[in-house]
Design an enzyme around this catalytic site. Structure first.
Site, PDB file in Angstrom:
ATOM      1  N   ASP A 151       0.828  -1.204   0.000  1.00 18.78           N
ATOM      2  CA  ASP A 151       0.000   0.000   0.000  1.00 18.78           C
ATOM      3  C   ASP A 151       0.867   1.261   0.000  1.00 18.78           C
ATOM      4  O   ASP A 151       2.042   1.234   0.371  1.00 18.78           O
ATOM      5  CB  ASP A 151      -0.944   0.007   1.201  1.00 18.78           C
ATOM      6  CG  ASP A 151      -0.221  -0.154   2.530  1.00 18.78           C
ATOM      7  OD1 ASP A 151       0.810  -0.858   2.571  1.00 18.78           O
ATOM      8  OD2 ASP A 151      -0.677   0.409   3.542  1.00 18.78           O
ATOM      9  N   GLU A 182      -0.708  -1.880   5.229  1.00 19.55           N
ATOM     10  CA  GLU A 182       0.159  -1.815   6.421  1.00 19.55           C
ATOM     11  C   GLU A 182       0.030  -0.468   7.113  1.00 19.55           C
ATOM     12  O   GLU A 182       0.189  -0.367   8.324  1.00 19.55           O
ATOM     13  CB  GLU A 182       1.621  -2.074   6.032  1.00 19.55           C
ATOM     14  CG  GLU A 182       2.576  -2.181   7.202  1.00 19.55           C
ATOM     15  CD  GLU A 182       3.047  -0.828   7.753  1.00 19.55           C
ATOM     16  OE1 GLU A 182       3.231  -0.724   8.987  1.00 19.55           O
ATOM     17  OE2 GLU A 182       3.217   0.119   6.949  1.00 19.55           O
TER      18      GLU A 182
END
Length: 395
Positions: A81, A139
Protein backbone atom coordinates in the site's frame (compact mmCIF):
# COMPACT_ATOMS: atom_id res chain seq x y z
CA UNK A 1 20.91 -24.10 -5.00
CA UNK A 2 22.22 -20.99 -3.27
CA UNK A 3 24.55 -20.22 -6.15
CA UNK A 4 21.77 -20.81 -8.69
CA UNK A 5 19.38 -18.55 -6.81
CA UNK A 6 21.84 -15.68 -6.47
CA UNK A 7 22.84 -15.87 -10.13
CA UNK A 8 19.18 -15.81 -11.15
CA UNK A 9 18.54 -12.75 -8.98
CA UNK A 10 21.57 -10.92 -10.36
CA UNK A 11 20.32 -11.55 -13.88
CA UNK A 12 16.96 -10.00 -13.02
CA UNK A 13 18.09 -6.87 -11.20
CA UNK A 14 16.76 -4.61 -13.96
CA UNK A 15 13.42 -6.39 -13.83
CA UNK A 16 13.13 -5.71 -10.10
CA UNK A 17 13.76 -2.03 -10.77
CA UNK A 18 11.19 -1.95 -13.59
CA UNK A 19 8.51 -3.45 -11.33
CA UNK A 20 9.36 -0.99 -8.56
CA UNK A 21 9.04 1.93 -10.96
CA UNK A 22 5.70 0.71 -12.29
CA UNK A 23 4.35 0.39 -8.76
CA UNK A 24 5.78 3.79 -7.82
CA UNK A 25 3.94 5.39 -10.74
CA UNK A 26 0.67 3.70 -9.81
CA UNK A 27 0.26 3.88 -6.02
CA UNK A 28 -2.96 3.05 -4.20
CA UNK A 29 -4.04 3.80 -0.66
CA UNK A 30 -4.54 1.23 2.10
CA UNK A 31 -7.64 -0.95 1.64
CA UNK A 32 -8.03 0.49 -1.89
CA UNK A 33 -5.21 -1.40 -3.62
CA UNK A 34 -7.45 -3.23 -6.11
CA UNK A 35 -5.33 -2.62 -9.23
CA UNK A 36 -2.07 -3.29 -7.41
CA UNK A 37 -3.41 -6.59 -6.13
CA UNK A 38 -4.56 -7.53 -9.63
CA UNK A 39 -1.11 -6.69 -11.01
CA UNK A 40 0.55 -8.92 -8.42
CA UNK A 41 -1.92 -11.79 -8.92
CA UNK A 42 -1.51 -11.63 -12.71
CA UNK A 43 2.25 -12.00 -12.26
CA UNK A 44 1.72 -15.49 -10.84
CA UNK A 45 -0.64 -16.66 -13.59
CA UNK A 46 0.60 -19.89 -15.14
CA UNK A 47 3.20 -20.52 -12.43
CA UNK A 48 3.19 -23.79 -10.48
CA UNK A 49 1.89 -22.31 -7.24
CA UNK A 50 -1.31 -21.92 -5.27
CA UNK A 51 -2.59 -18.33 -5.17
CA UNK A 52 -5.15 -17.17 -2.60
CA UNK A 53 -6.65 -13.73 -3.12
CA UNK A 54 -8.57 -11.31 -0.90
CA UNK A 55 -7.05 -12.84 2.21
CA UNK A 56 -7.85 -11.04 5.44
CA UNK A 57 -9.73 -7.74 5.52
CA UNK A 58 -8.70 -6.53 2.08
CA UNK A 59 -6.66 -7.42 -0.97
CA UNK A 60 -4.09 -9.69 0.69
CA UNK A 61 -2.49 -12.37 -1.49
CA UNK A 62 -0.85 -15.60 -0.32
CA UNK A 63 1.28 -17.53 -2.82
CA UNK A 64 2.27 -21.02 -1.65
CA UNK A 65 5.39 -22.65 -3.10
CA UNK A 66 5.47 -26.34 -2.26
CA UNK A 67 8.99 -27.73 -2.35
CA UNK A 68 10.07 -31.05 -3.80
CA UNK A 69 10.64 -32.56 -0.38
CA UNK A 70 8.74 -32.46 2.92
CA UNK A 71 9.95 -30.06 5.59
CA UNK A 72 9.25 -26.88 7.48
CA UNK A 73 7.13 -24.03 6.18
CA UNK A 74 8.34 -20.44 6.20
CA UNK A 75 6.70 -17.19 5.13
CA UNK A 76 8.14 -14.11 3.43
CA UNK A 77 6.18 -10.86 3.56
CA UNK A 78 6.11 -7.62 1.59
CA UNK A 79 3.49 -4.85 1.88
CA UNK A 80 2.10 -2.99 -1.14
CA UNK A 81 0.00 0.00 0.00
CA UNK A 82 0.94 3.67 -0.45
CA UNK A 83 0.39 6.87 1.53
CA UNK A 84 -1.86 9.96 1.13
CA UNK A 85 1.10 12.20 0.30
CA UNK A 86 1.61 14.57 -2.64
CA UNK A 87 4.92 13.49 -4.17
CA UNK A 88 7.56 16.23 -4.43
CA UNK A 89 10.35 14.30 -6.14
CA UNK A 90 11.45 14.93 -9.71
CA UNK A 91 11.65 11.25 -10.59
CA UNK A 92 10.71 10.44 -14.20
CA UNK A 93 8.44 7.71 -12.77
CA UNK A 94 6.82 9.83 -10.06
CA UNK A 95 3.26 9.09 -8.97
CA UNK A 96 0.53 9.46 -11.59
CA UNK A 97 -2.09 9.40 -8.83
CA UNK A 98 -1.99 12.92 -7.40
CA UNK A 99 -1.96 12.99 -3.62
CA UNK A 100 -0.90 9.34 -3.33
CA UNK A 101 2.73 8.26 -3.09
CA UNK A 102 4.88 5.26 -2.33
CA UNK A 103 6.78 7.22 0.32
CA UNK A 104 7.69 4.27 2.53
CA UNK A 105 9.40 1.83 0.17
CA UNK A 106 6.54 -0.65 -0.20
CA UNK A 107 6.96 -0.50 -3.98
CA UNK A 108 10.50 -1.78 -3.50
CA UNK A 109 9.41 -4.42 -1.01
CA UNK A 110 6.89 -5.83 -3.45
CA UNK A 111 9.21 -5.68 -6.47
CA UNK A 112 12.06 -7.60 -4.86
CA UNK A 113 9.73 -10.26 -3.42
CA UNK A 114 7.94 -10.87 -6.72
CA UNK A 115 11.21 -11.67 -8.48
CA UNK A 116 12.60 -13.66 -5.54
CA UNK A 117 9.38 -15.68 -5.41
CA UNK A 118 9.58 -16.44 -9.14
CA UNK A 119 13.17 -17.65 -8.77
CA UNK A 120 12.19 -19.84 -5.81
CA UNK A 121 9.31 -21.28 -7.85
CA UNK A 122 11.76 -22.32 -10.56
CA UNK A 123 14.01 -23.97 -7.97
CA UNK A 124 11.25 -25.40 -5.79
CA UNK A 125 12.13 -29.05 -6.40
CA UNK A 126 15.29 -28.46 -4.36
CA UNK A 127 13.44 -26.92 -1.39
CA UNK A 128 12.80 -29.29 1.55
CA UNK A 129 9.59 -27.62 2.71
CA UNK A 130 7.13 -24.95 1.66
CA UNK A 131 7.36 -21.18 1.33
CA UNK A 132 4.37 -18.86 1.65
CA UNK A 133 4.77 -15.50 -0.05
CA UNK A 134 2.64 -12.86 1.69
CA UNK A 135 1.77 -9.85 -0.46
CA UNK A 136 0.09 -7.76 2.22
CA UNK A 137 -2.34 -4.91 1.84
CA UNK A 138 -2.89 -1.95 4.19
CA UNK A 139 0.16 -1.82 6.42
CA UNK A 140 -0.16 1.94 6.84
CA UNK A 141 -3.70 2.26 8.24
CA UNK A 142 -4.90 0.50 11.40
CA UNK A 143 -6.19 -2.11 11.89
CA UNK A 144 -3.85 -2.97 9.03
CA UNK A 145 -3.78 -6.13 6.98
CA UNK A 146 -1.39 -8.32 8.97
CA UNK A 147 -3.65 -9.15 11.92
CA UNK A 148 -6.51 -10.17 9.66
CA UNK A 149 -4.21 -12.43 7.65
CA UNK A 150 -3.03 -14.08 10.86
CA UNK A 151 -6.62 -14.42 12.07
CA UNK A 152 -7.66 -16.04 8.77
CA UNK A 153 -5.66 -19.14 9.67
CA UNK A 154 -3.75 -19.32 6.38
CA UNK A 155 -0.45 -19.11 8.28
CA UNK A 156 -1.26 -21.65 10.98
CA UNK A 157 1.24 -24.12 9.47
CA UNK A 158 4.10 -21.59 9.24
CA UNK A 159 7.13 -22.34 11.42
CA UNK A 160 9.04 -19.09 10.92
CA UNK A 161 8.51 -15.78 9.13
CA UNK A 162 10.83 -13.17 7.62
CA UNK A 163 10.53 -9.67 6.20
CA UNK A 164 12.60 -6.58 5.42
CA UNK A 165 12.09 -2.83 5.41
CA UNK A 166 13.95 -0.33 3.26
CA UNK A 167 15.31 2.46 5.46
CA UNK A 168 17.52 5.41 4.42
CA UNK A 169 19.70 5.11 7.51
CA UNK A 170 22.65 3.57 5.66
CA UNK A 171 23.87 3.20 2.07
CA UNK A 172 22.82 0.36 -0.17
CA UNK A 173 24.79 -2.73 0.79
CA UNK A 174 24.29 -2.25 4.52
CA UNK A 175 21.93 -4.70 6.23
CA UNK A 176 20.79 -4.15 9.81
CA UNK A 177 19.20 -6.35 12.43
CA UNK A 178 18.08 -6.15 16.06
CA UNK A 179 17.19 -8.98 18.40
CA UNK A 180 14.24 -8.79 20.79
CA UNK A 181 11.92 -5.76 20.87
CA UNK A 182 12.91 -3.79 17.77
CA UNK A 183 10.07 -1.52 16.56
CA UNK A 184 7.72 0.41 18.82
CA UNK A 185 4.11 -0.47 19.45
CA UNK A 186 1.56 2.22 18.75
CA UNK A 187 -1.74 3.35 20.27
CA UNK A 188 -4.14 6.13 19.32
CA UNK A 189 -6.43 8.21 21.46
CA UNK A 190 -9.06 10.87 20.92
CA UNK A 191 -10.29 12.96 23.83
CA UNK A 192 -13.36 15.16 23.78
CA UNK A 193 -13.70 17.63 26.66
CA UNK A 194 -17.09 19.23 27.20
CA UNK A 195 -17.30 22.35 29.35
CA UNK A 196 -19.65 25.33 29.33
CA UNK A 197 -19.25 28.18 26.88
CA UNK A 198 -19.50 31.82 27.75
CA UNK A 199 -18.29 35.38 27.30
CA UNK A 200 -14.60 36.10 27.79
CA UNK A 201 -15.46 38.81 30.28
CA UNK A 202 -17.34 36.43 32.58
CA UNK A 203 -15.30 33.24 33.12
CA UNK A 204 -17.21 32.52 36.34
CA UNK A 205 -20.34 31.93 34.30
CA UNK A 206 -18.61 29.40 32.03
CA UNK A 207 -16.33 26.37 32.28
CA UNK A 208 -13.40 26.68 29.90
CA UNK A 209 -12.70 23.47 27.95
CA UNK A 210 -9.47 24.93 26.53
CA UNK A 211 -7.98 25.34 30.02
CA UNK A 212 -8.89 21.76 30.91
CA UNK A 213 -7.44 20.51 27.64
CA UNK A 214 -4.24 22.45 28.19
CA UNK A 215 -3.78 20.85 31.60
CA UNK A 216 -4.24 17.44 29.99
CA UNK A 217 -1.54 18.19 27.38
CA UNK A 218 1.05 18.99 30.04
CA UNK A 219 -0.07 16.32 32.50
CA UNK A 220 0.29 13.39 30.10
CA UNK A 221 3.94 14.26 29.50
CA UNK A 222 4.61 13.46 33.15
CA UNK A 223 3.70 9.85 32.36
CA UNK A 224 6.90 9.58 30.36
CA UNK A 225 9.04 11.57 32.79
CA UNK A 226 7.61 10.36 36.09
CA UNK A 227 5.76 7.08 35.61
CA UNK A 228 8.05 5.05 33.35
CA UNK A 229 11.28 3.40 34.37
CA UNK A 230 14.04 5.72 33.04
CA UNK A 231 15.42 2.76 31.06
CA UNK A 232 12.11 2.18 29.26
CA UNK A 233 11.14 4.07 26.12
CA UNK A 234 7.83 5.82 25.54
CA UNK A 235 6.50 8.78 23.57
CA UNK A 236 3.21 10.65 23.84
CA UNK A 237 2.45 13.11 21.05
CA UNK A 238 -0.58 15.40 20.97
CA UNK A 239 -0.91 15.82 17.23
CA UNK A 240 -4.20 17.72 17.17
CA UNK A 241 -5.85 20.21 19.53
CA UNK A 242 -9.05 21.42 17.96
CA UNK A 243 -10.25 24.38 19.97
CA UNK A 244 -10.61 27.10 17.37
CA UNK A 245 -13.20 29.73 18.19
CA UNK A 246 -13.50 33.48 18.64
CA UNK A 247 -10.99 35.49 20.67
CA UNK A 248 -13.49 36.73 23.26
CA UNK A 249 -15.61 33.58 23.60
CA UNK A 250 -14.88 30.87 26.15
CA UNK A 251 -14.84 27.57 24.30
CA UNK A 252 -17.34 24.98 25.49
CA UNK A 253 -15.69 21.97 23.80
CA UNK A 254 -12.30 20.86 22.52
CA UNK A 255 -11.06 17.66 20.91
CA UNK A 256 -7.53 16.32 21.10
CA UNK A 257 -5.91 13.44 19.23
CA UNK A 258 -2.69 11.74 20.19
CA UNK A 259 -0.15 9.13 19.19
CA UNK A 260 1.57 6.87 21.73
CA UNK A 261 4.70 4.74 21.18
CA UNK A 262 6.24 2.14 23.47
CA UNK A 263 8.83 -0.61 23.21
CA UNK A 264 7.31 -3.27 25.47
CA UNK A 265 3.87 -4.63 26.30
CA UNK A 266 4.42 -3.66 29.94
CA UNK A 267 5.08 -0.03 29.02
CA UNK A 268 1.97 -0.04 26.85
CA UNK A 269 -0.14 -1.01 29.86
CA UNK A 270 1.40 1.60 32.14
CA UNK A 271 0.82 4.44 29.67
CA UNK A 272 -2.81 3.50 29.00
CA UNK A 273 -3.57 3.19 32.71
CA UNK A 274 -2.04 6.60 33.43
CA UNK A 275 -3.78 8.35 30.51
CA UNK A 276 -7.15 7.09 31.79
CA UNK A 277 -6.27 8.17 35.35
CA UNK A 278 -5.38 11.69 34.19
CA UNK A 279 -8.61 11.95 32.20
CA UNK A 280 -10.57 11.06 35.34
CA UNK A 281 -8.58 13.66 37.25
CA UNK A 282 -9.32 16.35 34.66
CA UNK A 283 -13.02 15.64 35.00
CA UNK A 284 -12.87 15.91 38.78
CA UNK A 285 -10.63 18.98 38.91
CA UNK A 286 -12.35 21.07 36.24
CA UNK A 287 -15.91 19.77 36.42
CA UNK A 288 -15.92 18.88 32.72
CA UNK A 289 -17.14 15.78 30.93
CA UNK A 290 -14.58 13.73 29.01
CA UNK A 291 -15.07 11.21 26.22
CA UNK A 292 -11.97 9.09 25.65
CA UNK A 293 -11.43 6.76 22.71
CA UNK A 294 -8.28 4.71 23.20
CA UNK A 295 -7.22 2.02 20.71
CA UNK A 296 -4.12 -0.13 20.39
CA UNK A 297 -3.05 -0.06 16.75
CA UNK A 298 0.08 -2.23 16.45
CA UNK A 299 1.97 -4.12 19.15
CA UNK A 300 5.72 -3.79 19.73
CA UNK A 301 7.67 -5.76 17.14
CA UNK A 302 9.64 -8.61 18.69
CA UNK A 303 12.37 -10.38 16.73
CA UNK A 304 12.97 -13.89 18.04
CA UNK A 305 16.60 -13.97 19.28
CA UNK A 306 17.33 -17.48 17.95
CA UNK A 307 15.86 -16.76 14.52
CA UNK A 308 17.60 -13.38 14.37
CA UNK A 309 20.96 -15.02 15.20
CA UNK A 310 20.40 -17.42 12.30
CA UNK A 311 19.60 -14.51 9.96
CA UNK A 312 22.78 -12.74 11.04
CA UNK A 313 24.84 -15.89 10.44
CA UNK A 314 23.36 -16.41 6.95
CA UNK A 315 24.08 -12.82 5.96
CA UNK A 316 27.60 -12.73 7.39
CA UNK A 317 28.54 -15.94 5.61
CA UNK A 318 27.18 -14.77 2.25
CA UNK A 319 30.52 -13.33 1.07
CA UNK A 320 28.62 -11.30 -1.49
CA UNK A 321 30.00 -8.02 -2.90
CA UNK A 322 26.51 -6.48 -2.85
CA UNK A 323 26.22 -7.06 0.91
CA UNK A 324 28.98 -4.85 2.23
CA UNK A 325 28.07 -4.63 5.92
CA UNK A 326 25.91 -6.60 8.34
CA UNK A 327 25.46 -4.66 11.57
CA UNK A 328 23.32 -4.53 14.66
CA UNK A 329 21.00 -1.53 14.84
CA UNK A 330 19.40 -0.04 17.96
CA UNK A 331 15.68 -0.23 18.72
CA UNK A 332 13.63 2.10 16.52
CA UNK A 333 10.48 4.09 17.25
CA UNK A 334 8.46 3.50 14.04
CA UNK A 335 5.70 0.88 14.12
CA UNK A 336 4.83 -1.87 11.66
CA UNK A 337 2.03 -4.40 11.63
CA UNK A 338 4.57 -7.14 10.86
CA UNK A 339 4.54 -7.27 14.66
CA UNK A 340 1.25 -9.21 14.48
CA UNK A 341 2.95 -12.02 12.58
CA UNK A 342 5.74 -12.13 15.14
CA UNK A 343 3.28 -12.37 18.02
CA UNK A 344 2.27 -15.78 16.70
CA UNK A 345 5.22 -16.97 14.57
CA UNK A 346 8.89 -16.73 15.58
CA UNK A 347 10.70 -14.68 12.99
CA UNK A 348 12.88 -11.73 12.10
CA UNK A 349 12.19 -8.36 10.50
CA UNK A 350 15.43 -6.75 9.37
CA UNK A 351 16.52 -3.61 7.56
CA UNK A 352 18.02 -2.79 4.18
CA UNK A 353 19.93 0.49 3.82
CA UNK A 354 18.73 2.55 0.84
CA UNK A 355 20.20 6.06 1.19
CA UNK A 356 20.51 7.53 -2.33
CA UNK A 357 24.07 7.86 -3.59
CA UNK A 358 25.73 11.19 -2.85
CA UNK A 359 23.07 12.22 -0.32
CA UNK A 360 24.29 13.06 3.18
CA UNK A 361 20.90 13.87 4.74
CA UNK A 362 18.27 11.73 3.04
CA UNK A 363 14.56 12.32 3.41
CA UNK A 364 13.14 9.67 5.72
CA UNK A 365 10.20 7.38 5.04
CA UNK A 366 6.83 9.19 4.74
CA UNK A 367 8.43 12.39 3.44
CA UNK A 368 7.08 13.75 0.10
CA UNK A 369 10.67 13.73 -1.24
CA UNK A 370 11.50 10.22 -0.03
CA UNK A 371 13.55 8.20 -2.51
CA UNK A 372 15.81 5.14 -2.48
CA UNK A 373 18.99 3.93 -4.08
CA UNK A 374 17.61 1.24 -6.38
CA UNK A 375 20.75 -0.84 -5.82
CA UNK A 376 19.17 -1.60 -2.44
CA UNK A 377 16.55 -3.74 -4.18
CA UNK A 378 19.01 -6.43 -5.28
CA UNK A 379 20.49 -6.31 -1.77
CA UNK A 380 17.03 -7.01 -0.36
CA UNK A 381 16.39 -9.87 -2.78
CA UNK A 382 19.77 -11.46 -2.16
CA UNK A 383 19.61 -11.00 1.61
CA UNK A 384 16.27 -12.76 1.90
CA UNK A 385 17.48 -15.37 -0.58
CA UNK A 386 20.51 -16.12 1.62
CA UNK A 387 18.23 -16.35 4.67
CA UNK A 388 15.99 -18.87 2.90
CA UNK A 389 18.94 -20.98 1.80
CA UNK A 390 20.49 -20.81 5.24
CA UNK A 391 17.23 -21.83 6.85
CA UNK A 392 16.95 -24.95 4.74
CA UNK A 393 20.67 -25.71 4.76
CA UNK A 394 20.94 -25.28 0.99
CA UNK A 395 24.36 -24.62 -0.46
Amino acid sequence: MRKQLIEMLEGRKDEIIQIRRYLHENPELSFKEEKTAQYIADYYNGKDVEVQRNVGNGYGIIVTINGGKPGKTIALRADFDALPILEETELPFKSKNEGVMHACGHDGHTAYLMILADCLIQLKDQIPGSIKIIHQHAEEVPPGGAKSIVDSGVLDDVDNIFGIHLLPIAPAGHVGYHSGFSFAGRSYFKLGIQGVGGHGSSPHRANDAIVAGSYFVTAVQTIISRRLNPFDAGVITIGSFDGKGTFNVIKDRVELEGDIRYMTVETKGIIEKEVRRIVSGIEAEFGVQCELTYTSDYPPLYNDPEVTAAVKASLESANDPDIKEVEEYPMMSPSDDFAYYLEKIPGCYFYIGCTPKGVEKPFFNHHPKFDIDEDSLIVAAKSVGYVVCGYYGLE
